[in-house]
Design a protein around this motif. Structure first.
Motif, PDB file in Angstrom:
ATOM      1  N   GLN A  46       0.829  -1.207   0.000  1.00  0.00           N
ATOM      2  CA  GLN A  46       0.000   0.000   0.000  1.00  0.00           C
ATOM      3  C   GLN A  46       0.863   1.256   0.000  1.00  0.00           C
ATOM      4  O   GLN A  46       0.558   2.235  -0.704  1.00  0.00           O
ATOM      5  CB  GLN A  46      -0.925  -0.010   1.217  1.00  0.00           C
ATOM      6  CG  GLN A  46      -2.027  -1.048   1.146  1.00  0.00           C
ATOM      7  CD  GLN A  46      -2.846  -1.107   2.422  1.00  0.00           C
ATOM      8  OE1 GLN A  46      -2.416  -0.631   3.476  1.00  0.00           O
ATOM      9  NE2 GLN A  46      -4.023  -1.700   2.343  1.00  0.00           N
ATOM     10  N   THR A  47       1.928   1.232   0.786  1.00  0.00           N
ATOM     11  CA  THR A  47       2.836   2.383   0.842  1.00  0.00           C
ATOM     12  C   THR A  47       3.467   2.648  -0.523  1.00  0.00           C
ATOM     13  O   THR A  47       3.569   3.797  -0.973  1.00  0.00           O
ATOM     14  CB  THR A  47       3.934   2.143   1.885  1.00  0.00           C
ATOM     15  OG1 THR A  47       3.332   1.982   3.182  1.00  0.00           O
ATOM     16  CG2 THR A  47       4.920   3.301   1.928  1.00  0.00           C
ATOM     17  N   LEU A  48       3.880   1.574  -1.189  1.00  0.00           N
ATOM     18  CA  LEU A  48       4.486   1.723  -2.518  1.00  0.00           C
ATOM     19  C   LEU A  48       3.482   2.258  -3.529  1.00  0.00           C
ATOM     20  O   LEU A  48       3.812   3.090  -4.378  1.00  0.00           O
ATOM     21  CB  LEU A  48       5.049   0.382  -2.983  1.00  0.00           C
ATOM     22  CG  LEU A  48       6.287  -0.126  -2.227  1.00  0.00           C
ATOM     23  CD1 LEU A  48       6.622  -1.551  -2.661  1.00  0.00           C
ATOM     24  CD2 LEU A  48       7.472   0.799  -2.452  1.00  0.00           C
ATOM     25  N   ILE A  49       2.236   1.782  -3.456  1.00  0.00           N
ATOM     26  CA  ILE A  49       1.203   2.273  -4.375  1.00  0.00           C
ATOM     27  C   ILE A  49       0.986   3.766  -4.173  1.00  0.00           C
ATOM     28  O   ILE A  49       0.955   4.557  -5.130  1.00  0.00           O
ATOM     29  CB  ILE A  49      -0.122   1.501  -4.176  1.00  0.00           C
ATOM     30  CG1 ILE A  49       0.042   0.029  -4.573  1.00  0.00           C
ATOM     31  CG2 ILE A  49      -1.249   2.149  -4.979  1.00  0.00           C
ATOM     32  CD1 ILE A  49      -1.150  -0.838  -4.229  1.00  0.00           C
ATOM     33  N   ALA A  59      -0.698   3.003 -16.741  1.00  0.00           N
ATOM     34  CA  ALA A  59      -1.068   4.262 -16.089  1.00  0.00           C
ATOM     35  C   ALA A  59      -0.802   4.174 -14.591  1.00  0.00           C
ATOM     36  O   ALA A  59      -1.146   3.178 -13.948  1.00  0.00           O
ATOM     37  CB  ALA A  59      -2.548   4.571 -16.334  1.00  0.00           C
ATOM     38  N   LYS A  60      -0.193   5.199 -14.050  1.00  0.00           N
ATOM     39  CA  LYS A  60       0.113   5.203 -12.622  1.00  0.00           C
ATOM     40  C   LYS A  60      -1.186   5.258 -11.811  1.00  0.00           C
ATOM     41  O   LYS A  60      -2.092   6.051 -12.103  1.00  0.00           O
ATOM     42  CB  LYS A  60       0.988   6.403 -12.280  1.00  0.00           C
ATOM     43  CG  LYS A  60       1.437   6.457 -10.814  1.00  0.00           C
ATOM     44  CD  LYS A  60       2.261   7.696 -10.524  1.00  0.00           C
ATOM     45  CE  LYS A  60       3.559   7.683 -11.307  1.00  0.00           C
ATOM     46  NZ  LYS A  60       4.425   8.840 -10.939  1.00  0.00           N
ATOM     47  N   ILE A  73      -2.418  -5.290 -17.051  1.00  0.00           N
ATOM     48  CA  ILE A  73      -1.004  -5.527 -16.786  1.00  0.00           C
ATOM     49  C   ILE A  73      -0.587  -4.645 -15.612  1.00  0.00           C
ATOM     50  O   ILE A  73      -0.681  -3.412 -15.676  1.00  0.00           O
ATOM     51  CB  ILE A  73      -0.145  -5.227 -18.018  1.00  0.00           C
ATOM     52  CG1 ILE A  73      -0.534  -6.160 -19.174  1.00  0.00           C
ATOM     53  CG2 ILE A  73       1.341  -5.381 -17.687  1.00  0.00           C
ATOM     54  CD1 ILE A  73       0.201  -5.868 -20.460  1.00  0.00           C
ATOM     55  N   LEU A  74      -0.160  -5.281 -14.534  1.00  0.00           N
ATOM     56  CA  LEU A  74       0.214  -4.562 -13.319  1.00  0.00           C
ATOM     57  C   LEU A  74       1.728  -4.534 -13.176  1.00  0.00           C
ATOM     58  O   LEU A  74       2.413  -5.522 -13.463  1.00  0.00           O
ATOM     59  CB  LEU A  74      -0.386  -5.237 -12.079  1.00  0.00           C
ATOM     60  CG  LEU A  74      -1.882  -5.543 -12.086  1.00  0.00           C
ATOM     61  CD1 LEU A  74      -2.296  -6.097 -10.730  1.00  0.00           C
ATOM     62  CD2 LEU A  74      -2.701  -4.305 -12.434  1.00  0.00           C
TER      63      LEU A  74
END
Length: 341
Positions: A46-49, A59-60, A73-74
């Motif tokens: 979650q922190t990285l997201i 898309a970010k 695609i993640l």
């Protein structure tokens, strides 16, 4: 970048990329990424997201709750590992007392005590290393040198730190005894919603990690760890015969568990003002207040808790040391606003 399937091990030195399968359609982005990167906790994902390290279809996406679909695609970019050894930083310290064995500081709200996930720098430990140099006790380990007890990031007030191993052992024994046979005292001032029907009392309720939210602590009927808080109402705030809006309470710890006062006060129906973790339902109460008190309460963005009294036996000289801390400005403003209600 590497491709991986759900069965393949993840190389944590590389970015992660994979395609969402049908079974994951409609699930949260953080849940899917965490399931595909088992070496990382969901909180870390979650922190990285939120830091902009994840993309969906190129898309970010910065919302962990974003729902994914089959074929998306993640990607998740993994930053270089951080140095786990804390370094000294020139962070201002309010030193109340210091000698060759111990240092007592008045910690401001917002300062984390020791490094940990998401807070590797900018902590009290970093400030102490800079201030004390190599003199801190090593018993607490690399990340917690000299730390004998803690107070929450958003709690202000007094904290004693050991500068030598001998001092650390002596202080640790006192805190383990919780003042039952010695002069150790810890008293906190708390501004809480409402007022108990009695002027003083004790909460004896075991605490454990919440099964719903592992970041929170909960009262449990069985198991858990013993937790005892003695409280006393110092002042009630209200007008006329109306039920008290809030109270100033003194809480004394017989045990020292994580979030103990916050959870115990919420347990008896009087959560701390500003505590969004354990008293979120009282936000609507704040919305009904009139200015200027409404603005003071809504602008108080931490739990209203201050560690104002600390007493202990000096671990070398044997002398009883007692320290008191005045309220920080934000606490004083809120208290004054309640007194004028």
């Amino acid at each position: 970048m590497i491709e991986n399937s759900q069965e393949d091990p993840v190389d944590l030195d590389a970015d992660i990329i994979f395609t969402v399968e049908a079974a994951d359609t409609g699930k949260r982005l953080d849940a899917v990424l965490a399931a595909h990167t088992q070496e990382l906790s969901r909180n870390r994902v979650q922190t990285l997201i939120k830091a902009g390290e994840a993309t969906v279809g190129g898309a970010k996406v910065v919302e962990p709750k974003h729902r994914v679909n089959e074929g998306d695609i993640l990607t998740l970019a993994l930053p270089e590992a951080e140095d786990p050894d804390p370094k000294g930083e020139p962070i201002p310290l309010a030193v109340v007392f210091e000698d060759d064995h111990v240092i007592v500081v008045d910690k401001p709200a917002g300062l984390v005590v020791h490094p940990g996930a998401g807070n590797w720098t900018g902590t009290l430990v970093n400030a102490l290393i800079h201030h004390c140099g190599e003199s801190l006790s090593g018993i607490g380990g690399i990340k917690r040198p000299g730390i004998v007890h803690r107070i929450d990031k958003d709690t202000s007030g007094l904290l004693v730190v050991a500068k030598t191993d001998r001092a650390h052992q002596g202080l640790a024994a006192q805190f383990a005894d919780h003042g039952r046979t010695g002069p150790l005292e810890r008293a906190y001032s708390a501004l809480v919603w409402g007022a108990p029907s009695h002027l003083k009392g004790t909460v004896d309720a075991n605490l454990a990690r919440s099964q719903v939210n592992r970041q929170k602590i909960a009262v449990v009927k069985t198991a858990g760890r013993t937790a005892i808080t003695h409280w006393q109402v110092k002042e009630r705030f209200g007008s006329g015969d109306q039920q008290a809006l809030a109270s100033l309470m003194e809480c004394r710890l017989e045990t020292g568990r994580t979030h103990q006062i916050r959870v115990h006060m919420a347990h008896i129906g009087h959560p701390l003002i500003g505590d969004n973790d354990y008293g979120p339902g009282f936000k609507t109460k704040a919305n009904r207040l009139e200015e200027p008190l409404k603005g003071l309460v809504q602008g108080f963005n931490r739990q209203a808790l201050h560690a104002g009294l600390l007493a202990f036996e000096h671990p070398v000289s044997g002398k009883t040391l007692r320290f008191e801390s005045t309220y920080p400005e934000d606490f004083e403003r809120l208290l004054s606003g309640l007194q004028n209600f």
